[in-house]
Design a protein around this motif. Structure first.
Motif, PDB file in Angstrom:
ATOM      1  N   GLN A 175       0.867  -1.184   0.400  1.00  0.00           N
ATOM      2  CA  GLN A 175       0.058  -0.151  -0.422  1.00  0.00           C
ATOM      3  C   GLN A 175       1.031   1.719  -0.032  1.00  0.00           C
ATOM      4  O   GLN A 175       0.242   2.001  -0.192  1.00  0.00           O
ATOM      5  CB  GLN A 175      -1.057  -0.141   0.964  1.00  0.00           C
ATOM      6  N   PHE A 176       2.032   1.610   0.837  1.00  0.00           N
ATOM      7  CA  PHE A 176       2.704   2.614   0.811  1.00  0.00           C
ATOM      8  C   PHE A 176       3.912   2.498  -0.311  1.00  0.00           C
ATOM      9  O   PHE A 176       4.188   3.848  -1.068  1.00  0.00           O
ATOM     10  CB  PHE A 176       4.358   2.192   1.422  1.00  0.00           C
ATOM     11  N   ALA A 177       3.624   1.754  -1.130  1.00  0.00           N
ATOM     12  CA  ALA A 177       4.474   1.153  -2.952  1.00  0.00           C
ATOM     13  C   ALA A 177       3.093   2.439  -3.598  1.00  0.00           C
ATOM     14  O   ALA A 177       3.441   2.732  -5.251  1.00  0.00           O
ATOM     15  CB  ALA A 177       4.925   0.320  -2.994  1.00  0.00           C
ATOM     16  N   ASN A 178       2.075   1.278  -2.858  1.00  0.00           N
ATOM     17  CA  ASN A 178       0.767   2.071  -4.210  1.00  0.00           C
ATOM     18  C   ASN A 178       0.857   3.277  -4.034  1.00  0.00           C
ATOM     19  O   ASN A 178       0.732   4.419  -5.086  1.00  0.00           O
ATOM     20  CB  ASN A 178      -0.586   1.357  -3.953  1.00  0.00           C
ATOM     21  N   ALA A 179       0.412   4.082  -3.014  1.00  0.00           N
ATOM     22  CA  ALA A 179       0.241   5.923  -2.725  1.00  0.00           C
ATOM     23  C   ALA A 179       1.703   6.598  -3.138  1.00  0.00           C
ATOM     24  O   ALA A 179       1.389   7.465  -3.969  1.00  0.00           O
ATOM     25  CB  ALA A 179      -0.120   6.093  -1.026  1.00  0.00           C
TER      26      ALA A 179
END
Length: 366
Positions: A297-301
């Motif tokens: 999720q950190f990478a997606n954001a």
């Protein structure tokens, strides 16, 4: 007359996996194919493209801990699911099996491998999920939503194609709605969501953040928030006391339309959410789920924040004071929101379903 070829879609029973499968299914049906969905029992409640008679439930289990008993149970359930899936694939004789992530995709795609049926996986995240990582060496093709996902693995990069995240029809309709910038001193519409099950952190942080805003801003807010049932009373009490115009519910079935009509989204950053924000082109504050092994999720954001289409904030720093400051700043400078909406839209892909369908038909040889 020969029966139309069948494509078996496999997906975990959450929206992030089911929605791209639905989008591909819609496109394949347009092209004259039959589709079925292999999934876990959670998807039986699903009310999209796949009716009950199009769904095959395959037993599955997720790796939840390293506890030996838990691991043994997972292995047994996946083994049983493998047997069910093997019989299912042998009976249906699909032209290809397409997986969209989650442990429920393991049995159908492993059955496809054993039976010589072409297999394709799609991953919507900026990093491959665990199930897809396991399957990556066992399938014929890998479709990714984002470029560069497999750049560090040349062996896999050779069979990877960047297609984007297939968008269901409701998102495509929402994407046709232009962003309406908030008027100075006019209504500011906020949409707060936390994934398909809601997120307690939103109930803990957003109401006290709103309370910290200048009282003159309270009357401008039109707030829609996804709230879990157990948090509903305390969240509603704060908004009622402040006389905030707020619509609260555990789930919104018309979320795409709500995304289209909002000025600012505050959300987790699951792959589906990020892809939809980009496709529709809406500014957001993204709070990645902490503690994830892959930090997906950190990478997606990061995809949207690096494009200046979103603000990414770690949960530890997501405080009422910080959020109140951000909302107040956006309210004072709506042009920032307009620019972020345009930047987010540049990242979005609306033709992903067609691109993935092209890949499926190529791999299946039909």
């Amino acid at each position: 007359m020969a029966e139309k070829p069948l494509i078996l879609l496999a997906a975990g029973g959450t929206g992030g996996h089911l929605f791209p499968a639905e989008a591909l299914g819609v496109e394949l049906i347009k092209r004259g194919f039959r589709v079925r969905l292999a999934t876990d029992s959670r998807a039986v409640r699903y009310s999209g493209l796949f009716s009950r008679d199009m769904i095959d439930v395959v037993p599955s289990e997720t790796v939840r801990s390293r506890n030996p008993i838990s691991l043994a149970r997972t292995a047994v359930m996946l083994g049983y699911g493998g047997l069910v899936a093997f019989n299912l694939v042998r009976r249906l004789k699909p032209a290809a099996v397409v997986g969209f992530g989650g442990y429920p995709t393991l049995p159908p795609l492993m059955a496809a491998k054993l039976l010589g049926v072409p297999g394709i996986i799609h991953d919507a995240n900026a990093v491959l999920g665990r199930a897809n990582r396991f399957l990556s060496t066992r399938v014929n093709a890998i479709a990714t939503s984002l470029p560069g996902v497999l750049d560090r693995d040349p062996a896999l990069a050779g069979k990877a194609t960047t297609v984007g995240t297939p968008m269901r029809p409701a998102i495509l309709e929402a994407a046709a709605v232009n962003y309406a910038s908030p008027e100075p001193n006019g209504e500011l519409r906020l949409l707060v969501v936390g994934g398909s099950q809601g997120a307690r952190v939103m109930s803990d942080i957003v109401p006290p953040a709103v309370e910290k805003l200048d009282s003159a801003l309270w009357g401008r807010l039109a707030l829609t928030q996804q709230v879990r049932e157990e948090d509903m009373a305390r969240v509603r009490a704060i908004y009622d006391r402040l006389k905030i115009k707020a619509e609260l519910a555990p789930f919104f079935s018309d979320l795409p339309a709500r995304l289209a009509s909002t000025h600012l989204v505050i959300s987790r950053s699951g792959a589906g959410t990020v892809a939809e924000l980009a496709a529709i082109g809406r500014p957001s504050i993204l709070v990645p789920l902490p503690g994830a092994i892959d930090q997906d999720q950190f990478a997606n954001a990061g995809v949207l924040s690096q494009a200046n289409g979103a603000v990414r904030i770690r949960q530890a720093e997501f405080t009422p004071d910080w959020l109140a400051g951000e909302i107040a700043a956006f309210a004072a400078e709506p042009a920032r929101l307009t620019a972020m909406a345009a930047n987010a839209r540049k990242v979005g892909r609306l033709d992903a379903a067609e691109r993935l369908a092209d890949l499926v038909t190529k791999v299946a040889g039909i």
